[in-house]
Design an enzyme around this catalytic site. Structure first.
Site, PDB file in Angstrom:
ATOM      1  N   PRO A   1     -13.970   5.163  -0.961  1.00 37.70           N
ATOM      2  CG  PRO A   1     -13.140   3.399   0.292  1.00 37.70           C
ATOM      3  CD  PRO A   1     -13.728   3.717  -1.049  1.00 37.70           C
ATOM      4  CG  ASN A   2     -11.640   7.251   3.857  1.00 38.41           C
ATOM      5  OD1 ASN A   2     -12.440   7.593   4.727  1.00 38.41           O
ATOM      6  ND2 ASN A   2     -11.098   6.053   3.830  1.00 38.41           N
TER       7      ASN A   2
ATOM      8  NE  ARG B   1      -7.788   9.970   2.834  1.00 38.11           N
ATOM      9  CZ  ARG B   1      -7.802   8.985   1.961  1.00 38.11           C
ATOM     10  NH1 ARG B   1      -8.336   9.162   0.774  1.00 38.11           N
ATOM     11  NH2 ARG B   1      -7.303   7.818   2.274  1.00 38.11           N
TER      12      ARG B   1
ATOM     13  CE1 TYR C   1      -4.073   9.694  -1.102  1.00 37.95           C
ATOM     14  CE2 TYR C   1      -4.584  10.280   1.174  1.00 37.95           C
ATOM     15  CZ  TYR C   1      -4.279   9.329   0.221  1.00 37.95           C
ATOM     16  OH  TYR C   1      -4.175   8.015   0.584  1.00 37.95           O
TER      17      TYR C   1
ATOM     18  CG  ASN D   1      -8.839   6.962  -6.228  1.00 36.45           C
ATOM     19  OD1 ASN D   1      -8.573   5.925  -5.603  1.00 36.45           O
ATOM     20  ND2 ASN D   1      -8.246   8.110  -5.968  1.00 36.45           N
TER      21      ASN D   1
ATOM     22  CB  ALA E   1      -8.459   1.512   1.467  1.00 34.36           C
TER      23      ALA E   1
ATOM     24  CG  HIS F   1      -4.520  -1.250  -1.567  1.00 37.80           C
ATOM     25  ND1 HIS F   1      -3.684  -1.014  -2.637  1.00 37.80           N
ATOM     26  CD2 HIS F   1      -4.824  -0.018  -1.056  1.00 37.80           C
ATOM     27  CE1 HIS F   1      -3.471   0.302  -2.751  1.00 37.80           C
ATOM     28  NE2 HIS F   1      -4.159   0.919  -1.806  1.00 37.80           N
TER      29      HIS F   1
ATOM     30  CG  ASP G   1     -14.923 -11.283  -8.632  1.00 39.55           C
ATOM     31  OD1 ASP G   1     -13.808 -11.379  -9.183  1.00 39.55           O
ATOM     32  OD2 ASP G   1     -15.306 -12.068  -7.725  1.00 39.55           O
TER      33      ASP G   1
ATOM     34  CD  GLU H   1      -5.673   0.247  -9.670  1.00 41.93           C
ATOM     35  OE1 GLU H   1      -5.893  -0.887 -10.142  1.00 41.93           O
ATOM     36  OE2 GLU H   1      -4.795   0.461  -8.808  1.00 41.93           O
TER      37      GLU H   1
ATOM     38  CG  HIS I   1      -4.229   4.760  -6.951  1.00 40.90           C
ATOM     39  ND1 HIS I   1      -5.213   4.380  -6.075  1.00 40.90           N
ATOM     40  CD2 HIS I   1      -3.984   3.684  -7.733  1.00 40.90           C
ATOM     41  CE1 HIS I   1      -5.546   3.130  -6.300  1.00 40.90           C
ATOM     42  NE2 HIS I   1      -4.815   2.681  -7.308  1.00 40.90           N
TER      43      HIS I   1
ATOM     44  NE  ARG J   1       0.619   6.902   0.533  1.00 43.40           N
ATOM     45  CZ  ARG J   1      -0.703   7.021   0.737  1.00 43.40           C
ATOM     46  NH1 ARG J   1      -1.547   7.010  -0.287  1.00 43.40           N
ATOM     47  NH2 ARG J   1      -1.168   7.143   1.951  1.00 43.40           N
TER      48      ARG J   1
END
Ligand code: DQA
Length: 144
Positions: free
Chosen positions: A11-12, A19, A24, A75, A78, A81, A88, A99, A101, A108
């Site tokens: 998302p985003n 953004r 970013y 990525n 959110a 978290h 799963d 993973e 970021h 942060r």
């Protein structure tokens, strides 16, 4: 056979480029995806790129990846978290997953310090902007 990886953005991340550029950067998702595909070619692997703002769609794509890909660069934004469902799915498909970021999540807000995905991932790369994705690709391409 040529290894094939799935690059999945959550998302985003479709808004990259405009953004919160102070966090970013100004690279768009499209430019990041192009850079990853170009590097993949140099490494002799291939990458398919997808982005969704929807948890269920990301989970469906992870399931489908099981039969089609050799690994995943993720990525999850959110969802990183708190999405036990994505965690799963990663555990279920048993593909190596890195993973990623853009930002250094540990520098942060506190709620970004914890990843529910990290324990089922091969590794985590954060804080290097768009380079985080390229580093993840290197790691996956060279992994046994
Ligand atoms: C992010 C970090 C997450 O905490 C955040 O929710 C994002 C982007 C990153 O790439 O730095 O959407 O995954």
């Amino acid at each position: 056979m040529k290894k094939k990886f799935l690059l999945l953005n959550g998302p985003n991340l479709n808004l990259l480029g405009t953004r919160e550029t102070q966090i970013y950067g100004t690279d768009t998702l499209q430019s990041i995806e192009s850079a990853v595909c170009a590097r993949a070619e140099e490494l002799g692997v291939s990458v398919v790129c997808k982005q969704s703002n929807h948890e269920g769609e990301l989970i469906d794509w992870l399931h489908e990846a099981r039969d089609e890909f050799d690994g995943v660069i993720l990525n999850a934004g959110a969802f990183t978290h708190y999405s036990i469902a994505i965690r799963d799915a990663i555990a279920a498909i048993r593909l190596p997953c890195v993973e990623v970021h853009l930002s250094n999540v540990h520098k942060r807000e506190e709620f970004r310090h914890h990843s529910v995905l990290a324990p089922v991932c091969m590794g985590v790369i954060c804080g290097f902007g768009s380079m985080s994705y390229l580093l993840a690709l290197e790691a996956l391409a060279k992994a046994e």
